[in-house]
Design a protein around this motif. Structure first.
Motif, PDB file in Angstrom:
ATOM      1  N   GLU A   1       3.223   2.777   5.819  1.00 41.93           N
ATOM      2  CA  GLU A   1       3.306   4.079   5.159  1.00 41.93           C
ATOM      3  C   GLU A   1       2.867   5.223   6.059  1.00 41.93           C
ATOM      4  OE1 GLU A   1       1.156   3.956   1.544  1.00 41.93           O
ATOM      5  OE2 GLU A   1       2.239   2.217   0.746  1.00 41.93           O
ATOM      6  N   THR A   2       2.693   4.951   7.334  1.00 42.28           N
ATOM      7  CA  THR A   2       2.237   6.015   8.238  1.00 42.28           C
ATOM      8  C   THR A   2       3.295   7.074   8.450  1.00 42.28           C
ATOM      9  OG1 THR A   2       2.928   4.616  10.088  1.00 42.28           O
ATOM     10  CG2 THR A   2       0.598   4.538   9.453  1.00 42.28           C
ATOM     11  N   LEU A   3       4.564   6.702   8.459  1.00 40.11           N
ATOM     12  CA  LEU A   3       5.612   7.698   8.676  1.00 40.11           C
ATOM     13  C   LEU A   3       5.752   8.616   7.482  1.00 40.11           C
ATOM     14  CD1 LEU A   3       7.872   8.830  10.389  1.00 40.11           C
ATOM     15  CD2 LEU A   3       9.418   7.118   9.431  1.00 40.11           C
ATOM     16  N   GLU A   4       5.592   8.085   6.276  1.00 38.89           N
ATOM     17  CA  GLU A   4       5.683   8.932   5.079  1.00 38.89           C
ATOM     18  C   GLU A   4       4.523   9.916   5.005  1.00 38.89           C
ATOM     19  OE1 GLU A   4       5.661   6.728   1.522  1.00 38.89           O
ATOM     20  OE2 GLU A   4       5.992   8.456   0.220  1.00 38.89           O
ATOM     21  N   ASP A   5       3.354   9.451   5.434  1.00 38.14           N
ATOM     22  CA  ASP A   5       2.181  10.330   5.516  1.00 38.14           C
ATOM     23  C   ASP A   5       1.927  11.010   4.175  1.00 38.14           C
ATOM     24  OD1 ASP A   5      -0.006  11.587   6.557  1.00 38.14           O
ATOM     25  OD2 ASP A   5       1.110  13.193   7.533  1.00 38.14           O
ATOM     26  N   SER A   6       1.857  10.227   3.118  1.00 42.78           N
ATOM     27  CA  SER A   6       1.659  10.780   1.782  1.00 42.78           C
ATOM     28  C   SER A   6       0.189  11.124   1.561  1.00 42.78           C
ATOM     29  CB  SER A   6       2.107   9.756   0.736  1.00 42.78           C
ATOM     30  OG  SER A   6       1.304   8.593   0.811  1.00 42.78           O
ATOM     31  N   PRO A   7      -0.088  11.967   0.576  1.00 45.12           N
ATOM     32  CA  PRO A   7      -1.488  12.283   0.276  1.00 45.12           C
ATOM     33  C   PRO A   7      -2.300  11.054  -0.096  1.00 45.12           C
ATOM     34  CG  PRO A   7      -0.052  13.882  -0.741  1.00 45.12           C
ATOM     35  CD  PRO A   7       0.830  12.812  -0.182  1.00 45.12           C
ATOM     36  N   GLN A   8      -1.682  10.063  -0.755  1.00 42.91           N
ATOM     37  CA  GLN A   8      -2.427   8.853  -1.076  1.00 42.91           C
ATOM     38  C   GLN A   8      -2.875   8.137   0.190  1.00 42.91           C
ATOM     39  OE1 GLN A   8       0.373   9.769  -2.439  1.00 42.91           O
ATOM     40  NE2 GLN A   8       0.148   9.813  -4.658  1.00 42.91           N
ATOM     41  N   THR A   9      -1.972   8.099   1.175  1.00 45.54           N
ATOM     42  CA  THR A   9      -2.338   7.455   2.440  1.00 45.54           C
ATOM     43  C   THR A   9      -3.453   8.223   3.130  1.00 45.54           C
ATOM     44  OG1 THR A   9      -0.041   6.707   2.636  1.00 45.54           O
ATOM     45  CG2 THR A   9      -1.408   6.592   4.618  1.00 45.54           C
ATOM     46  N   ARG A  10      -3.345   9.561   3.103  1.00 45.30           N
ATOM     47  CA  ARG A  10      -4.403  10.360   3.720  1.00 45.30           C
ATOM     48  C   ARG A  10      -5.732  10.184   2.990  1.00 45.30           C
ATOM     49  NH1 ARG A  10      -3.555  14.327   7.688  1.00 45.30           N
ATOM     50  NH2 ARG A  10      -1.608  13.790   8.762  1.00 45.30           N
ATOM     51  N   SER A  11      -5.658  10.093   1.658  1.00 48.73           N
ATOM     52  CA  SER A  11      -6.886   9.893   0.901  1.00 48.73           C
ATOM     53  C   SER A  11      -7.511   8.538   1.232  1.00 48.73           C
ATOM     54  CB  SER A  11      -6.584   9.992  -0.595  1.00 48.73           C
ATOM     55  OG  SER A  11      -7.755   9.785  -1.339  1.00 48.73           O
ATOM     56  N   LEU A  12      -6.665   7.495   1.325  1.00 49.15           N
ATOM     57  CA  LEU A  12      -7.181   6.182   1.700  1.00 49.15           C
ATOM     58  C   LEU A  12      -7.732   6.195   3.114  1.00 49.15           C
ATOM     59  CD1 LEU A  12      -7.507   3.236   0.814  1.00 49.15           C
ATOM     60  CD2 LEU A  12      -5.210   2.789   1.712  1.00 49.15           C
ATOM     61  N   LEU A  13      -7.083   6.955   4.001  1.00 48.32           N
ATOM     62  CA  LEU A  13      -7.586   7.084   5.368  1.00 48.32           C
ATOM     63  C   LEU A  13      -8.970   7.716   5.381  1.00 48.32           C
ATOM     64  CD1 LEU A  13      -7.247   7.003   8.456  1.00 48.32           C
ATOM     65  CD2 LEU A  13      -6.024   9.191   8.277  1.00 48.32           C
ATOM     66  N   GLY A  14      -9.175   8.693   4.492  1.00 47.64           N
ATOM     67  CA  GLY A  14     -10.494   9.310   4.412  1.00 47.64           C
ATOM     68  C   GLY A  14     -11.570   8.317   4.011  1.00 47.64           C
ATOM     69  N   VAL A  15     -11.207   7.383   3.123  1.00 47.75           N
ATOM     70  CA  VAL A  15     -12.184   6.357   2.729  1.00 47.75           C
ATOM     71  C   VAL A  15     -12.540   5.469   3.921  1.00 47.75           C
ATOM     72  CG1 VAL A  15     -12.576   4.391   1.212  1.00 47.75           C
ATOM     73  CG2 VAL A  15     -11.370   6.399   0.357  1.00 47.75           C
ATOM     74  N   PHE A  16     -11.537   5.081   4.700  1.00 49.57           N
ATOM     75  CA  PHE A  16     -11.811   4.246   5.875  1.00 49.57           C
ATOM     76  C   PHE A  16     -12.628   5.006   6.917  1.00 49.57           C
ATOM     77  CE2 PHE A  16      -9.692   0.091   5.896  1.00 49.57           C
ATOM     78  CZ  PHE A  16      -9.048   0.143   4.681  1.00 49.57           C
ATOM     79  N   GLU A  17     -12.339   6.306   7.074  1.00 51.75           N
ATOM     80  CA  GLU A  17     -13.117   7.095   8.029  1.00 51.75           C
ATOM     81  C   GLU A  17     -14.567   7.230   7.571  1.00 51.75           C
ATOM     82  OE1 GLU A  17     -10.939  10.700   8.207  1.00 51.75           O
ATOM     83  OE2 GLU A  17      -9.632  10.033   9.847  1.00 51.75           O
ATOM     84  N   GLU A  18     -14.757   7.377   6.263  1.00 50.78           N
ATOM     85  CA  GLU A  18     -16.117   7.442   5.744  1.00 50.78           C
ATOM     86  C   GLU A  18     -16.831   6.101   5.952  1.00 50.78           C
ATOM     87  OE1 GLU A  18     -16.221   8.548   1.691  1.00 50.78           O
ATOM     88  OE2 GLU A  18     -18.395   8.451   1.518  1.00 50.78           O
ATOM     89  N   ASP A  19     -16.063   5.009   5.770  1.00 51.57           N
ATOM     90  CA  ASP A  19     -16.649   3.700   6.009  1.00 51.57           C
ATOM     91  C   ASP A  19     -17.012   3.520   7.480  1.00 51.57           C
ATOM     92  OD1 ASP A  19     -15.833   0.544   6.719  1.00 51.57           O
ATOM     93  OD2 ASP A  19     -17.083   0.834   4.950  1.00 51.57           O
TER      94      ASP A  19
END
Length: 725
Positions: A11-29
């Motif tokens: 889902e990296t090419l779609e770059d949806s807000p859900q993916t970005r939100s999930l990415l934020g969780v991993f970055e926080e982790d």
């Protein structure tokens, strides 16, 4: 080991807000892991640095291991196996807190090296990839903004190529960077366990090797426990290696498959438009007004949910309601020289939004999807199947539009003429089906091969010279301030009725009948179906002015009259039976060079729920025009009577003027026989002057007593003059 949470690389090419939100969780982790590992590193470094502080350092290590279960990691915080394992390690480390501190070499190789490598290589790699990804994301956003601002009217191939190449490069860079960043974050979930377990395992092994003679302090149960932990670490490492290999292969496959998608406007022949969608999601540019004429464009993620259009900003966990699109209308528009724009108007016409798609494919799919949702197809069990069936039915209902030459030839009038009729629809809305429709074939109303005109220019103008003036009055501008331009009086200035409506032209076509309201309904059906089949979403918005003389279509921006329809030629008008936004009227015009040949053209419009009001206004205008015509005829008849009377008075006066000289001569002859001593009396005032002028200089006026108008004539001339008379 329990399952590992992973970021979806697909889902990296779609770059949806859900993916970005999930990415934020991993970055926080990752931040939490980094903070925790820094503390653990400092604790183990104390073991290595200070022999005197060995006991205190091991105690702190044990304490930190005990507090692991209290840590609130966004991912994997509830790992009971890991918590119980660390609890057992903390107990063993407490027992070994009094051991010697002569383990510096073994501790440096077995304990400090793994955790240092994790801290200096893995965590720094995450931070570096995060910065690179942020830069690539910003570059991609800037490239997309430049691409969205490409001019539609003044296209520059060089600039367009450069901007498109910039979008391709930035999108490819962002995609590749994001995939590697996701891979690193997913790998971190494995490495954090290894980074925790390997230093502890190395520390314990160093202690065991150093204290061979102290095996009495290490039970067989502890050795078995450490062996199991080592096996678990190896299993985690093998699982990580396999997963990394799979992710790398996925990255390579996605790079190859996604290469055509890096272009912002892909070739529609390679990626066909799906017109049967009832759900869609993607990024759109939304137009926001900041002033009377100024506006800004914000790029947001939009998706449909049931009958609602939702919007979601980047980084938001959930989306918000943008508009209710049940029973809405959508059409392609031109807005601020931007391409691929469309407007959504709510069912009540009170709210509208202008959005811009990235490509032509997205533009058409968004319009088709919103149209399908507006018809509430999504409420059925198989919405896409029903949408496909509706589109197929519309395709079978309408013959494809012929070429311009065929349209031109088909508009030539037939030889037979139609007697003029003056029947109009007295009602603006006909709610029930006409009973005549069952007995009257649809072919007698509208021919199946009749061409449809989708633009604002009426096809009647092409073959009717007599109507050129009526339909070609597009050059005169209506003054918005009510002033007459150049002293010319407006042709509708004296009209009693002036009503203005906002309408959108859907199309027009020639019809066979103009005395049945069903012809309007059948024309609406064919034009709407043809628009759906031929993918025509653009509609021209105009202002419809209803007066007692004519109907006018006025450009809302320039106030220039586009078309003028004489009111007497409007013979039929009606609204749709169910959709009150649709209305139409039939215009009867001369169909050829001879005025006896008549043709009827049906015009279909869309309004904002004002179809009945427009029909009522047209009916009122025709009634007012009828009464005005009756008054005009009565006034002309009265004027004709007055002209006849005036003519008779003039003839009588002329007859009197002719008879007047003969009456005066008869009176003068009578008076000449009343001579009394050469003096005449009792004559009108003007006769003495007349006689004296005829008698000559010897005669002159005389005054006698009691006779004011007297004159004297010499006796020598009296006989001769009398004879003359």
């Amino acid at each position: 080991m329990p399952g590992i949470d992973k970021l979806p690389i697909e889902e990296t090419l779609e770059d949806s807000p859900q993916t970005r939100s999930l990415l934020g969780v991993f970055e926080e982790d990752a931040t939490a892991i980094s903070n925790y590992m820094n503390q653990l590193y400092q604790a183990m470094h104390r073991i290595y640095d200070a022999q005197n502080e060995l006991s205190a350092a091991t105690h702190l290590t044990s304490k930190l291991l005990k507090e692991y279960e209290k840590q609130r990691f966004p991912l994997g915080g509830d790992d009971e196996v890991m918590s119980s394992t660390l609890q057992q390690f903390s107990k063993v480390i407490d027992e070994l807190s009094s051991c010697h501190a002569v383990l510096s070499t073994q501790l440096a190789d077995a304990m400090m090296f793994p955790i240092t490598q994790f801290k200096e290589r893995d965590l720094k790699e995450i931070l570096t990839l995060k910065e690179v990804f942020q830069i690539a994301s910003n570059d991609h956003d800037a490239a997309i903004n430049r691409y969205s601002r490409l001019s539609k009217k003044r296209e520059n191939d060089k600039v367009k190529y450069e901007v498109t190449e910039d979008v391709y490069t930035s999108r490819k860079k962002q995609h590749q960077t994001m995939m590697h960043y996701f891979c690193a974050l997913n790998t971190l979930q494995y490495k954090k366990k290894i980074a925790l377990l390997e230093p502890l395992l190395g520390y314990m092994q160093a202690q065991i090797s150093f204290f061979k003679m102290g095996s009495e302090n290490l039970s067989e149960q502890l050795e078995e426990f450490l062996t199991n932990i080592g096996t678990s670490v190896q299993n985690v490492r093998r699982e990580m290696d396999n997963d990394v290999e799979t992710m790398q292969q996925t990255i390579e496959d996605l790079e190859v498959a996604s290469d055509p998608l890096y272009v912002p406007d892909p070739d529609p022949t390679k990626f066909p438009v799906n017109r049967n969608l009832t759900r869609k999601a993607g990024y759109l540019n939304a137009r926001n007004k900041t002033g009377l004429v100024s506006s800004t464009w914000d790029r947001q993620f939009y998706f449909t949910q049931g009958g609602n259009l939702m919007s979601q900003a980047r980084g938001d966990v959930a989306g918000g309601l943008a508009m209710d699109i049940d029973n809405c209308s959508v059409m392609a528009v031109d807005c601020e020289d931007r391409r691929y724009c469309f407007q959504i108007t709510s069912f009540d016409g009170k709210k509208s939004s202008i959005l811009q798609a990235e490509s032509k494919k997205d533009h058409e799919e968004w319009i088709c999807t919103i149209n399908n949702i507006s018809k509430q197809i999504y409420l059925s069990e198989n919405p896409e199947e029903i949408a496909a069936r509706v589109n197929q039915s519309a395709l079978e209902a309408v013959t494809p539009s012929p070429s311009f030459q065929q349209r031109h030839e088909s508009l030539r009038p037939a030889g037979q003429s139609r007697p003029p009729t003056a029947r109009t629809s007295s009602s603006g809305s006909l709610g029930s089906e006409s009973t005549n429709l069952a007995a009257l074939s649809l072919d007698s109303l509208v021919a199946p091969d009749t061409p449809i005109q989708f633009d604002i220019i009426s096809p009647v103008c092409e073959d009717q010279p007599g109507q050129a003036k009526a339909f070609g009055q597009g050059g005169r501008r209506t003054n918005p301030f009510g002033e007459s331009g150049g002293g010319t009086k407006s042709e509708t200035e004296d009209s009693i009725l002036h009503q203005l409506f906002i309408v959108r032209f859907l199309g027009s076509m020639e019809v066979k009948s103009d005395d049945n309201p069903d012809v309007v309904y059948e024309t609406m059906r064919q034009i709407l179906a043809a628009r759906a089949i031929h993918n025509i979403f653009r509609m021209t918005e105009s202002h419809l002015l209803v007066t007692c003389d004519c109907l006018k279509l006025i450009d809302p921006q320039t106030q220039v009259t586009r078309l003028t329809f004489p009111l007497p030629s409007v013979v039929l008008y009606a609204t749709h039976q169910e959709n009150k936004r649709l209305f139409g009227f039939v215009l009867r015009t001369s169909g050829g060079r001879s005025e006896s040949n008549l043709s009827s053209v049906c015009y279909i419009f869309e309004s904002n729920n004002e179809g009945e009001k427009i029909c009522d206004s047209v009916g009122l205008a025709k009634q007012i025009a009828l009464h005005a015509e009756l008054d005009r005829r009565a006034s002309e008849k009265q004027k004709e009577i007055e002209r006849v009377k005036e003519k008779q008075q003039k003839e009588l006066s002329k007859q009197k003027q002719i008879e007047k000289p003969y009456a005066e001569e008869a009176s003068l002859s009578h008076l000449l026989h009343q001579k009394q001593n050469g003096t005449w009396s009792g004559v009108p005032m003007h006769l003495p002057y007349l006689l004296t002028s005829r008698m000559g200089t010897d005669s002159h006026l005389a005054h006698t007593q009691g006779s004011p108008y007297c004159f004297r004539i010499p006796p020598s001339r009296l006989v001769h003059e009398t004879t003359d008379f």
